[in-house]
Design an enzyme around this catalytic site. Structure first.
Site, PDB file in Angstrom:
ATOM      1  N   ARG A 168     -10.461 -11.405   1.823  1.00  0.00           N
ATOM      2  CA  ARG A 168     -11.263 -12.490   1.258  1.00  0.00           C
ATOM      3  C   ARG A 168     -10.530 -13.825   1.319  1.00  0.00           C
ATOM      4  O   ARG A 168     -11.155 -14.881   1.399  1.00  0.00           O
ATOM      5  CB  ARG A 168     -11.672 -12.130  -0.186  1.00  0.00           C
ATOM      6  N   LYS A 178       0.831  -1.203   0.000  1.00  0.00           N
ATOM      7  CA  LYS A 178       0.000   0.000   0.000  1.00  0.00           C
ATOM      8  C   LYS A 178       0.862   1.248   0.000  1.00  0.00           C
ATOM      9  O   LYS A 178       1.996   1.212   0.473  1.00  0.00           O
ATOM     10  CB  LYS A 178      -0.861   0.026   1.280  1.00  0.00           C
TER      11      LYS A 178
HETATM   12  N1  BES Z   1      -8.267  -3.652   4.318  1.00  0.00           N
HETATM   13  C1  BES Z   1      -8.352  -3.255   2.966  1.00  0.00           C
HETATM   14  C2  BES Z   1      -9.623  -2.479   2.667  1.00  0.00           C
HETATM   15  C3  BES Z   1      -9.672  -1.059   3.160  1.00  0.00           C
HETATM   16  C4  BES Z   1      -8.959  -0.073   2.520  1.00  0.00           C
HETATM   17  C5  BES Z   1     -10.479  -0.742   4.219  1.00  0.00           C
HETATM   18  C6  BES Z   1      -9.038   1.231   2.968  1.00  0.00           C
HETATM   19  C7  BES Z   1     -10.579   0.574   4.640  1.00  0.00           C
HETATM   20  C8  BES Z   1      -9.842   1.557   4.020  1.00  0.00           C
HETATM   21  C9  BES Z   1      -8.353  -4.471   2.063  1.00  0.00           C
HETATM   22  O1  BES Z   1      -7.578  -5.543   2.482  1.00  0.00           O
HETATM   23  C10 BES Z   1      -7.788  -4.033   0.758  1.00  0.00           C
HETATM   24  O2  BES Z   1      -6.648  -3.669   0.731  1.00  0.00           O
HETATM   25  N2  BES Z   1      -8.591  -4.062  -0.301  1.00  0.00           N
HETATM   26  C11 BES Z   1      -8.172  -3.639  -1.576  1.00  0.00           C
HETATM   27  C12 BES Z   1      -8.727  -4.599  -2.582  1.00  0.00           C
HETATM   28  C13 BES Z   1      -8.185  -4.389  -3.965  1.00  0.00           C
HETATM   29  C14 BES Z   1      -6.724  -4.765  -4.012  1.00  0.00           C
HETATM   30  C15 BES Z   1      -8.982  -5.238  -4.926  1.00  0.00           C
HETATM   31  C16 BES Z   1      -8.705  -2.238  -1.803  1.00  0.00           C
HETATM   32  O3  BES Z   1      -9.835  -1.951  -1.385  1.00  0.00           O
HETATM   33  O4  BES Z   1      -7.982  -1.420  -2.353  1.00  0.00           O
HETATM   34 MN    MN Z   2      -5.554  -5.343   1.888  1.00  0.00          MN
END
Ligand code: BES
Ligand code: MN
Ligand code: ZN
Length: 486
Positions: free
Chosen positions: A344, A270
Site C-alpha cells: 500500500r 516475515k
Molecule cells: N505481499 C504481502 C501479502 C501476501 C502475503 C500475499 C502472503 C500473499 C501471501 C504483503 O506485503 C503483506 O505482507 N501483507 C501483510 C499485511 C499486514 C502486515 C497488515 C499481511 O498480509 O500479513
Molecule cells: Mn509485505
C-alpha cells in the site's frame, strides 16, 4: 502458437487432419449426432467401464479406425457451460503431455454451439498446457511441440469464433509474459530488470515507455514509495507505459500494478517458511504489463496507461523502521507501524500520480494481503470499489474471462482502524478485516477519479507441487479494458 478454426459438423470428424482429435462430450451418453468413428470406440470404452461421462474423465485411443487423425482423445465436460468445456479441453490436453503432438483439433460434442467464448477458452487452455518455464532451468524439457490448435465449428459463418481466437491468442501472450516475469527469481527479476523488459516491450509494439530512477522518483516527491525502497541495495524504478489507440482528448484507463520484486517484510520481518514465494509479490506488476501486451496486440480504439512502482522490501541499516512517519506524494503523512504492509505504501504514490492523466478510471492490482487469501482462498481474487457501476463492469469482465473475482465491502466504518496519533493515517489496522483495511488505506488516495482495487494475493500464483505463476488477472483486465473502447 497458431490458432485456427475449421468448419465441420460433429457428424463429420473422420476427415479432420491433425495429430490429435480432441472431442469434448457432454451429458451422460453418446450423442446420436457424433461421427461413428468417434462414437464406436467411445461406446466400447463405456461398455468396458473405461470411460464415464463425468468431469475430468478422458479416453485415449491410438490410430482410431476411420479417422484421419492419428489419435483420438475424448474428454467429458460436467455440464454445457464454457467453463466446463475449458476444463475438459485442459484435461484432454494433459493426456498429451510428453507426446509428439504438434497439432490438436478440438471439437465440442455439439459443434454448432461453438461460440466466441469457446474459442477464447481453447486458446487459453492450450497456451496453459504448452507453457514451460525454462529461464533458469535449462534441464527442463525442450519447448513443448504443441504449435497449432484448430477449433472445429459447425457454423459456416464463424466470424465470432475467429474473433474469440484472436482475442484469446492475445490474452494468452499476455498471460505468458506475466507468468514468465513472475516465475523468475528475485535475483533475476529486479526492479531494474522490470524496467528493461517494459522498455523492450515498448520497442516491440511502438509504445511510449518511461522508466524513472530513484532521483526522478525523489524529484516527483514519492516519499512513501521511497521509504520502502530505502532498505535495499537494488534501486527502485517507476514505470510509466502508454498505449495510445484513440485521440489524446480521450481519457485513458489507468492500470497500476504492485511491483515488489521480493518482500521479506522489512524490519517487521516475515517468518522464513515459504518466504521464497514472496518473489511473486510483483504479480500485480506482471499482470498489468501482460495486459498492456494483450492490448497492444489487439489495438482497440482507446488509451491505456500502465503504472508500476517497483522495489524490494528488505531489512537493513537504511530500512524504514516501525513508527517512522513518511510524507506521501499526496501530502498526507503515514505512520509506518508495520513495514510488511509495504504494498500500500508504494501503491498510494502511484495512485496519486495517476491523477495527472485525468483517467476515465483507475484499477490497481496487487498481491496485497494474506487476509484476502484467508477470506477468499485461491479461486476468487478480491474486488473492492466504492463505485457500483465500475464494480459491475469488472464483475462482467471477470465472468467473460473465466477469471473470477468476488466483491468485498468498503464501508466507512472500516476506516477507523487506520487512525494514528502521529500522522494522518497508520499503514495498518488490526488483524480483523485486513484485506478491507488495506483497500481503505488505498481509497484515501483515490478521491479524484473512479477507482477499483483487485487483491490477487490468493490467485496470482500456485503453491506446492504445481508452484508457479497463474498470470491472473490478465484475462479479467484485458476484457475490462476492451469493454471500455468506444
Ligand atoms: N505481499 C504481502 C501479502 C501476501 C502475503 C500475499 C502472503 C500473499 C501471501 C504483503 O506485503 C503483506 O505482507 N501483507 C501483510 C499485511 C499486514 C502486515 C497488515 C499481511 O498480509 O500479513
Ligand atoms: Mn509485505
Ligand atoms: Zn508484499
Amino acid at each position: 502458437m497458431d490458432f485456427r478454426h475449421q468448419i465441420a459438423s460433429s457428424g463429420a470428424l473422420s476427415s479432420v487432419v491433425a495429430d490429435v482429435l480432441l472431442v469434448v462430450v457432454h451429458g451422460d451418453g453418446v450423442d446420436a449426432s457424433l461421427d461413428a468413428a468417434v462414437a464406436s470406440p467411445l461406446k466400447e470404452a463405456v461398455a468396458l467401464g473405461d470411460f464415464q461421462f463425468k468431469a475430468g474423465r478422458t479416453l485415449y485411443v491410438q490410430r482410431p479406425a476411420g479417422l484421419k487423425a492419428a489419435r483420438l482423445v475424448v474428454s467429458a465436460a460436467g455440464n454445457s457451460s464454457v467453463k466446463a468445456f475449458k476444463s475438459a479441453v485442459a484435461s484432454g490436453l494433459a493426456q498429451l503431455k510428453g507426446l509428439g503432438v504438434k497439432h490438436v483439433a478440438v471439437v465440442n460434442g455439439n459443434s454448432s454451439a461453438v461460440t466466441e467464448q469457446h474459442a477464447e477458452a481453447v486458446t487459453s487452455a492450450a497456451s496453459d498446457a504448452a507453457y514451460l518455464y525454462r529461464e533458469t532451468k535449462p534441464s527442463a524439457q525442450p519447448a513443448p511441440s504443441l504449435a497449432k490448435v484448430t477449433l472445429i465449428c459447425g457454423k459456416p459463418e464463424a466470424k465470432d469464433v475467429q474473433r474469440g481466437l484472436v482475442r484469446g491468442a492475445a490474452i494468452a501472450a499476455g498471460v505468458t509474459l506475466a507468468k514468465t516475469l513472475a516465475n523468475l527469481p528475485a535475483n533475476r527479476c529486479t526492479p531494474t530488470y522490470l524496467g528493461v523488459q517494459a522498455k523492450a516491450m515498448g520497442k516491440d509494439y511502438g509504445l511510449k515507455i518511461e522508466v524513472m530512477d530513484r532521483k526522478q522518483i525523489e524529484k516527483i516527491g514519492m516519499g512513501s514509495f521511497l521509504s520502502v525502497a530505502q532498505g535495499s541495495a537494488q534501486p527502485p524504478r517507476f514505470i510509466v507505459a502508454r498505449y495510445d489507440g484513440a485521440a489524446k482528448s480521450q481519457a485513458p484507463v489507468v492500470l497500476v500494478g504492485k511491483g515488489i520484486t521480493f518482500d521479506t517484510g522489512g524490519i517487521s520481518i516475515k517468518p522464513s517458511a515459504d518466504m521464497d514465494e514472496m518473489k511473486y509479490d510483483m504479480g500485480g506488476a506482471a499482470s498489468v504489463l501482460g495486459t498492456l501486451r494483450a492490448i497492444a496486440e489487439l489495438k482497440p480504439k482507446l488509451n491505456l496507461v500502465v503504472l508500476v512502482p517497483t522495489c524490494e522490501n528488505m531489512p537493513s541499516s537504511t530500512a524504514v523502521k516501525p513508527g517512522d512517519v513518511v510524507t506521501s506524494l499526496s501530502g498526507q503523512t503515514i505512520e509506518i507501524l508495520n513495514t510488511d504492509a509495504e504494498g500500500r505504501l508504494i501503491l498510494c504514490d502511484a495512485l496519486t500520480y495517476a491523477e495527472r492523466f485525468n483517467p476515465a478510471c483507475v484499477i490497481d492490482v496487487a498481491t496485497l494481503t494474506g487476509a484476502c487469501v484467508i477470506a477468499l482462498g485461491n479461486h476468487h481474487s478480491g474486488l473492492f470499489s466504492p463505485d457500483d457501476a465500475l464494480a459491475n463492469q469488472l464483475l462482467a469482465a471477470s465472468r467473460a474471462a473465466l477469471d473470477p473475482v468476488w466483491r468485498l465491502p468498503l464501508d466507512e466504518e472500516y476506516d477507523d482502524a487506520l487512525k494514528s496519533n502521529f500522522a494522518d493515517m497508520a499503514n495498518v489496522g488490526s488483524r480483523a478485516g485486513g484485506a478491507i483495511t488495506a483497500a481503505k488505506f488505498l481509497q484515501r488516495f483515490t478521491g479524484k477519479y473512479r477507482w477499483a482495487h483487485v487483491d490477487v494475493a490468493g490467485t496470482a500464483w500456485k503453491s506446492g507441487a504445481a508452484k508457479g505463476s497463474t498470470g491472473r488477472p490478465v484475462g479479467l483486465l484485458t476484457h475490462f479494458v476492451l469493454s471500455q473502447a468506444a
